[in-house]
Design a protein around this motif. Sequence first.
Motif, short mmCIF file in Angstrom:
data_model
loop_
_atom_site.label_atom_id
_atom_site.label_comp_id
_atom_site.label_asym_id
_atom_site.label_seq_id
_atom_site.Cartn_x
_atom_site.Cartn_y
_atom_site.Cartn_z
N CYS A 1 -6.93 5.46 -12.61
CA CYS A 1 -6.83 3.93 -11.84
C CYS A 1 -5.97 3.88 -10.48
CB CYS A 1 -6.07 3.10 -12.67
SG CYS A 1 -4.30 3.54 -13.07
N VAL A 2 -4.81 4.79 -10.37
CA VAL A 2 -4.50 5.05 -8.89
C VAL A 2 -5.06 5.78 -7.93
CG1 VAL A 2 -2.32 5.98 -7.77
CG2 VAL A 2 -2.10 4.83 -10.13
N CYS B 1 2.32 1.69 -3.42
CA CYS B 1 1.46 2.02 -4.28
C CYS B 1 1.25 3.89 -3.96
CB CYS B 1 0.15 1.43 -3.92
SG CYS B 1 -1.28 2.10 -5.21
N LEU B 2 1.42 4.13 -2.76
CA LEU B 2 0.92 5.65 -2.52
C LEU B 2 2.19 6.21 -2.92
CD1 LEU B 2 -0.84 7.59 -1.22
CD2 LEU B 2 0.57 7.03 1.00
N SER C 1 2.22 6.52 -6.48
CA SER C 1 1.21 7.57 -7.11
C SER C 1 1.49 9.10 -7.04
CB SER C 1 -0.22 7.05 -6.37
OG SER C 1 -0.14 7.79 -5.14
N ALA D 1 0.83 -1.11 0.14
CA ALA D 1 0.10 0.04 0.11
C ALA D 1 0.87 1.25 -0.17
CB ALA D 1 -0.91 -0.06 1.29
N SER E 1 -8.27 5.72 -7.58
CA SER E 1 -9.23 4.68 -6.90
C SER E 1 -8.92 3.93 -5.79
CB SER E 1 -10.04 3.84 -7.92
OG SER E 1 -9.20 2.97 -8.52
N SER E 2 -7.31 3.77 -5.93
CA SER E 2 -6.84 2.68 -4.73
C SER E 2 -6.34 3.58 -3.88
CB SER E 2 -5.75 1.98 -5.59
OG SER E 2 -4.77 2.68 -6.03
N LEU E 3 -6.26 4.94 -3.71
CA LEU E 3 -5.71 5.79 -2.72
C LEU E 3 -6.78 5.92 -1.46
CD1 LEU E 3 -3.85 8.61 -4.61
CD2 LEU E 3 -2.79 6.76 -3.54
N SER E 4 -6.23 6.22 -0.24
CA SER E 4 -7.11 6.35 0.80
C SER E 4 -7.60 7.56 0.63
CB SER E 4 -6.53 6.27 2.12
OG SER E 4 -5.39 7.09 2.27
N ASN E 5 -8.68 8.13 1.65
CA ASN E 5 -9.35 9.54 1.45
C ASN E 5 -8.17 10.11 1.80
OD1 ASN E 5 -11.25 11.40 1.43
ND2 ASN E 5 -11.93 11.18 3.58
#
Length: 134
Positions: free
Chosen positions: A27-28, A10-11, A14, A7, A30-34
Motif C-alpha cells: 500500500c505504501v 508518508c515517505l 515508508s 508526502a 503504490s503511493s511512493l514516487s519513482n
Amino acid sequence: RINETPATLCLRASFLAYRVRGKIPACVMSSLSNYALRMARLSSRIFGEVARPTDDRSMKVVKLFSEQPLAKRKEVYDWYPQHNLYFALMRKLRFFGLYRDEHEDFKEEMRRLRKLRGKGKPKKGEGKRATKKK
C-alpha cells in the motif's frame, strides 16, 4: 520538522517501515514516487537486503542463499582429524627415533628381504625386453 508536507511524512514513514521490517508494504509502495522506489531499492542492494517486496516462501530461498555454504562451515570441514598432518609428524618422529611404528618396521624389513632375494625392480635398461634383444 515543522514544515513537512504529508508526502514527505508518508515517505519518511515508508522508509522507517522498510528499515524496521526489511520490506515496503504494497500500500505504501503504490503511493511512493519513482525516485523514492529507486532509492529504496538502491539502499536495500547496498545493505544486502531484498530489493523488491517478496513473499515468505521466496524469503526462505533468500535466507538459504545468504547463509554460508555447508562445505565452508567450520563444524563440517573440521569434523575429521587431519590425518595427513599427523602421518607426516609421526614419520618425522620415527626418523628421529622418538616413535616406534612396528608396522612400518615390518614393511621395511620385508622390502629389505625381497631386495636380498633379488625381487626388486630392475634398473632402467635392464628389464626383460632389454635382455631379450642381446
